[in-house]
Scaffold this active site. Structure first.
Site, PDB file in Angstrom:
ATOM      1  N   HIS A  48      -2.543  -1.406  -4.239  1.00 49.70           N
ATOM      2  CA  HIS A  48      -4.044  -1.356  -4.286  1.00 49.70           C
ATOM      3  C   HIS A  48      -4.575   0.072  -4.328  1.00 49.70           C
ATOM      4  CE1 HIS A  48      -4.542  -2.185   0.175  1.00 49.70           C
ATOM      5  NE2 HIS A  48      -3.796  -0.864   0.044  1.00 49.70           N
ATOM      6  N   SER A  78       0.832  -1.145  -0.162  1.00 50.34           N
ATOM      7  CA  SER A  78      -0.035   0.017   0.102  1.00 50.34           C
ATOM      8  C   SER A  78       0.726   1.262  -0.135  1.00 50.34           C
ATOM      9  CB  SER A  78      -1.064  -0.037   1.229  1.00 50.34           C
ATOM     10  OG  SER A  78      -2.052   0.748   1.064  1.00 50.34           O
TER      11      SER A  78
END
Length: 197
Positions: free
Chosen positions: A122, A97
């Site tokens: 993501h 992330s």
């Protein structure tokens, strides 16, 4: 949390340092765990300190993070770009992330991962409560962050933004070698080069 101490011998006797202070002397900053405002403040302070010490010498940012708060991560990202000192990034364990964004934000040619590291990108996530208008405002902000992060990762990796939009729709895990092929890092490092850099 227990923080180990190291003892260093000098001409004036012994001096004890906590391990992070000793690493800082070698221009190593360690970003471990979830990225939040407190962690970001500590990393930023270390980056600014090391730049003041020597603005031309590399800083080595070691990352083992599941990600965290986007705004806290972007504060680190902006500081990495703001300072003159080049920031080399090294993923140990995981950079997921926001951790993956920071890994990719390192100085071009100096972005590394160890062989068994995992990198994951993501879309940002969030939650909202309250009145419908407040929820809509929060949803629009998350979508804005999603577009911004996809553009940043596209610029840093060389991938088209359309591919980032597709790949970040869900958790997209990569090995170190796959992250290199994707353009998130420049090389997979198996051994530390001579000289510690």
């Amino acid at each position: 949390m227990y923080v180990p101490m190291v003892v260093e011998q000098s001409g004036r006797g012994e001096r004890a340092y906590d391990i992070y202070s000793r690493l800082l002397k070698e221009r190593i900053v360690f970003l471990g765990g979830e990225i939040n405002d407190q962690v970001a403040d500590l990393v930023i302070a270390q980056l600014l300190f090391l730049e003041a010490e020597d603005p031309d010498k590399d800083i080595h940012l070691y990352i083992n993070s599941p990600g965290g708060v986007v705004t806290a991560g972007m504060a680190i990202f902006d500081t990495m770009n703001y300072i003159k000192a080049p920031v080399s990034t090294i993923c140990i364990g995981q950079a997921a992330s926001m951790g993956a964004v920071l890994l990719t934000a390192g100085e071009k040619g100096k972005r590394f991962a160890l062989p068994h590291a995992r990198i994951m990108i993501h879309q940002p996530s969030g939650g909202s409560r309250g009145q419908a208008t407040d929820i809509m405002i929060q949803a629009e902000e998350i979508l804005r962050m999603k577009r911004e992060l996809n553009r940043l990762l596209a610029d840093l990796s060389g991938q088209p933004v359309e591919r980032l939009e597709q790949d970040t729709e869900r958790d997209f895990f990569m090995s170190a070698e796959e992250a290199r092929n994707y353009g998130l890092i420049d090389a997979v490092m198996t051994r530390r080069p001579d000289g510690g850099d």
